[in-house]
Motif scaffolding. Structure first.
Motif, PDB file in Angstrom:
ATOM      1  N   PRO A 296       0.830  -1.076   0.011  1.00  6.26           N
ATOM      2  CA  PRO A 296       0.024  -0.001   0.098  1.00  6.26           C
ATOM      3  C   PRO A 296       0.831   1.236  -0.169  1.00  6.26           C
ATOM      4  N   PHE A 297       0.386   2.303  -0.746  1.00  2.00           N
ATOM      5  CA  PHE A 297       1.068   3.624  -0.732  1.00  2.00           C
ATOM      6  C   PHE A 297       0.677   4.367   0.750  1.00  2.00           C
ATOM      7  N   GLN A 298       1.738   5.226   0.993  1.00  2.00           N
ATOM      8  CA  GLN A 298       1.382   5.930   2.124  1.00  2.00           C
ATOM      9  C   GLN A 298       0.689   7.483   1.676  1.00  2.00           C
ATOM     10  N   ARG A 299      -0.124   7.785   2.614  1.00  2.00           N
ATOM     11  CA  ARG A 299      -0.662   9.209   2.346  1.00  2.00           C
ATOM     12  C   ARG A 299      -0.654  10.191   3.494  1.00  2.00           C
ATOM     13  N   ILE A 300      -0.144  11.295   3.310  1.00  2.00           N
ATOM     14  CA  ILE A 300       0.046  12.258   4.439  1.00  2.00           C
ATOM     15  C   ILE A 300      -0.500  13.574   3.820  1.00  2.00           C
ATOM     16  N   GLU A 301      -0.826  14.429   4.809  1.00  2.00           N
ATOM     17  CA  GLU A 301      -1.109  15.707   4.460  1.00  2.00           C
ATOM     18  C   GLU A 301       0.167  16.504   4.341  1.00  2.00           C
ATOM     19  N   TYR A 302       0.178  17.452   3.681  1.00  2.00           N
ATOM     20  CA  TYR A 302       1.239  18.465   3.451  1.00  2.00           C
ATOM     21  C   TYR A 302       1.890  18.777   4.639  1.00  2.00           C
ATOM     22  N   ALA A 303       1.039  19.287   5.517  1.00  2.00           N
ATOM     23  CA  ALA A 303       1.474  19.786   6.963  1.00  2.00           C
ATOM     24  C   ALA A 303       2.390  18.721   7.602  1.00  2.00           C
ATOM     25  N   GLU A 304       1.823  17.807   7.611  1.00  2.00           N
ATOM     26  CA  GLU A 304       2.357  16.484   8.231  1.00  2.00           C
ATOM     27  C   GLU A 304       3.779  16.257   7.577  1.00  2.00           C
ATOM     28  N   ALA A 305       4.012  16.283   6.252  1.00  2.00           N
ATOM     29  CA  ALA A 305       5.055  16.128   5.493  1.00  2.00           C
ATOM     30  C   ALA A 305       6.044  16.912   6.055  1.00  2.00           C
ATOM     31  N   VAL A 306       5.687  18.327   6.141  1.00  2.00           N
ATOM     32  CA  VAL A 306       6.685  19.391   6.444  1.00  2.00           C
ATOM     33  C   VAL A 306       7.069  19.175   7.980  1.00  2.00           C
ATOM     34  N   ASP A 307       6.469  18.818   8.744  1.00  2.00           N
ATOM     35  CA  ASP A 307       6.722  18.466  10.059  1.00  2.00           C
ATOM     36  C   ASP A 307       7.812  17.472  10.135  1.00  2.00           C
ATOM     37  N   ILE A 308       7.443  16.320   9.247  1.00  2.00           N
ATOM     38  CA  ILE A 308       8.490  15.033   9.295  1.00  2.00           C
ATOM     39  C   ILE A 308       9.693  15.744   8.832  1.00  2.00           C
TER      40      ILE A 308
END
Lengths: 455, 455
Positions: A296-308
């Motif tokens: 399965p692919f990962q899905r994340i919100e942009y804001a979370e991606a920035v955090d990470i």
């Protein structure tokens, strides 16, 4: 009746009389026999042909050099040697066309740069033959994928007066004589207005989705950007589905489903050609593709991606800041290092996205999504579209778009507007992902880049 | 989960809970019920929906006018009325988007001219919805036809420095600023030389056929001819297969096989959409298509065709003379009156054909072939190509072509030259033939003609 070498190599029984034709890859001579390796482009593999020096046409053997073309009649028999199941015992051979000493593909191991300069001959090599068979197979699979899902293929216009705002620099299309030195007026031109090569079929695609429900485009698109990178070409092919009655989630579902479908196609149907990329281009290719196909692919919100990214401890060349686009290095780190799988990032700040994307209820983000893959970064970009007339008009005003010029597009929201969503997949990016090839010039038959329009 | 109306209308059993969505075609109101005809673009047919005036959302019924969009939940039941097998008993309805009074498709029976001016909305009509579904189906069938026969799909370049001699006027592609009034120099332009939109992918296709064996192109091609006829568009799609180790006969075989395949596809797979053309456009359509699908085509030499025409006793507008091209009226008379079937004319005088066609042993004719069909005239033009280096060079000199500029093309004859042949089929001509539509503007989503580049 000629049989394709593809079919001869996968034969299930010997055959008393077969015909074949192709180009000589190599010739080995012994005292009373010669061995020709013949390739006809139908597959990566070559047919080994045993030629007795007494058979009709064998007098021409000395001229059957690498690159020459021959026609053969004979028997298909079990191969004595290793490496292949079948070989041909020729009863007659005919030299069709010689390849003189200046044939540029005599030896193996040419540089990609040199091979680009002979783009009309490079599909005769193993690697580029495989490349363009794979490109064909992937293209046909794109159409099959959509046909199976009741999508209608729409030929959106190549010459256009729209510019799908923000997508990039455009080429102008004209019939005016450039050499007169007179000031040129658009109203004297063929279309009586400024006309350009399309950068995207999306807007026209939306109009058709708002009539036929599910549509896709698959055609050439153009960017006149004067950038000489390994990722940019002036002419490339794009796949753009658009679905009425669809939201962001349905859009992400389709993008992920399509990518998996195409990866599986390459793995299962074009295995022979894929092997050469695994061998000579990217040792981990098959493993990477199989991982993508089965996880399965990962899905994340942009804001979370920035955090990470900000908490990654990784020193990026470009800083990561909320409100800025992710750079390729950020995208690749997310997929290659952090998640180690394809990642769909969604809900981007509205300021960095085009006018047609749907505003979320938070009024700060829009329903954009980018699908990122290892080794490439963004391979798909899409969104749910703003279907609310008043919101769209406000966006257009903010972006300085003329509601007169785009009146037809506004009509799709004025009359029976529906939630709809779509995305664009750069076909060359897909091919680079599937083959491991690092330069876009090597996945396009005849690449167009600044200063380059040969052939 | 929404079910396509295409699938609801062909259901095999009732269903307790279904979701549908689409655009209102008509609404009829009675005292306690309303009936909506809903179309979602998946097929020609609409779903009849029965709406009890008490269900959720039914308060909006007055605003569910023609062109508005709705979402529905309900049961699929056997239809009480005539004309359809299934209808929906809605349990809830939701108005998605209204279509105000100025919706241009309120009434039926608009002129083709008017509908062209709203090309972004016309696919919402029955006729143009059918047209563009059929166009999609035919496109997908083209790819399937070639995939089944081991042809590789090649994306030949759109921007090109070649001009496939004699094919027509070309558009120039540029990034130079037209408004300066300064004399423009090609070497300052994006590609540092004159670049144009392709009129044919044949020459590049030949190079790939001489590597991969069997290839085809299917992409946009362009003509900058300032002619406002019902048959000409500035941008249209062309299918161009090219086969190595193939002669004129194999070429004619493939053209005829492909035409039949596509006609059968329309008859068998797109029957619903085809019916509307039979009804409103061309009463004899199905009969004509079935005749083409089931009968052998006629083949005659050009010289014989000229004889037949000259002895026809028919008063043509243009005289028939050996050494001149056949006019559309001649072509149509041959297929419609004389043979009453598709006719392939071959072996044309060399003087009226391009440089790349193979000279016959009579040294007067070349291996050209044109496939003519009733109602259209020429639908395919092709030839065996001149594979002999010395002959090709002599032809190029006679036609004033630079062997330097076309050096890459000459290479295909210099290195391992093989007999090869191919043809071009105008995709819009095919669609006009299959639908009976008389104007090319009505088979293209957004047509480009002199002065017209809207949308």
């Amino acid at each position: 009746m000629r049989t394709l070498i593809r079919d001869l190599l996968t034969a299930t029984a010997p055959a008393a009389e077969i015909e074949a034709a192709g180009w000589v890859r190599t010739r080995r001579d012994s005292k009373s026999f010669s061995f020709l390796e013949i390739n006809d482009g139908s597959c990566l593999g070559s047919l080994q042909v045993v030629i007795d020096h007494g058979i009709p046409g064998s007098d021409d053997l000395p001229r059957m050099t690498t690159g020459s073309s021959v026609q053969l009649v004979g028997r298909l028999v079990s191969s004595q040697g290793g490496g292949q199941s079948w070989e041909m015992q020729a009863s007659a051979v005919r030299l069709l066309g010689i390849a003189p000493e200046d044939y540029p593909l005599q030896k193996k191991g040419h540089s990609p740069e040199f091979l680009r300069s002979i783009a009309h001959l490079r599909p005769r090599t193993n690697l580029y033959g495989a490349m363009f068979r794979l490109r064909s197979r992937m293209s046909q699979a794109v159409h099959r994928f959509f046909a199976e899902r009741a999508f209608h293929y729409i030929h959106t216009p190549i010459i256009t007066a729209s510019d799908c705002e923000g997508a990039g620099e455009m080429f102008r299309v004209t019939t005016l004589d450039p050499s007169t030195g007179a000031k040129q007026k658009f109203e004297d031109d063929f279309f009586e207005k400024a006309a350009h090569l399309t950068v995207s079929g999306q807007l026209e695609g939306e109009a058709f989705a708002c009539a036929l429900g599910r549509i896709y485009t698959f055609g050439p698109t153009f960017r006149a950007e004067n950038s000489n990178t390994s990722r940019h070409a002036a002419e490339f092919w794009m796949i753009e589905p658009e679905m009425a009655f669809c939201d962001l989630e349905g859009d992400m579902d389709l993008a992920e489903e399509m990518l998996k479908y195409l990866v599986v196609e390459a793995l299962e149907k074009q295995e022979g050609d894929l092997a050469i990329f695994e061998k000579f281009v990217d040792k981990g290719l098959r493993e990477r593709l199989e991982f993508v196909a089965s996880n399965p692919f990962q899905r994340i919100e942009y804001a979370e991606a920035v955090d990470i990214l900000q908490n990654s401890g990784k020193a990026f060349e470009y800083p990561v800041e909320y409100g800025h686009n992710l750079q390729s290095e950020h995208e690749r780190w997310l997929t290659e290092e952090h998640f180690q799988r394809p990642v769909t990032v969604f809900n981007y700040p509205k300021e960095i996205k085009p006018f047609y994307m749907r505003l979320n209820d938070d009024e700060r983000t829009v329903t954009a999504m980018d699908l990122l893959v290892p080794g490439i970064g963004e391979i798909v970009g899409g969104s749910q579209r703003e279907e609310r007339l008043d919101m769209l008009l406000a966006n257009m005003e903010r972006h300085g778009l003329s509601t007169e010029e785009y009146g037809w597009y506004v009509d799709t929201r004025k009359f029976g507007s529906v939630p709809h969503a779509g995305f664009g997949m750069g076909f060359e990016r897909l091919l680079m992902f599937v083959t491991g090839m690092q330069n876009i010039r090597d996945v396009i038959p005849f690449a167009r880049t600044p200063g380059h329009c040969e052939f």
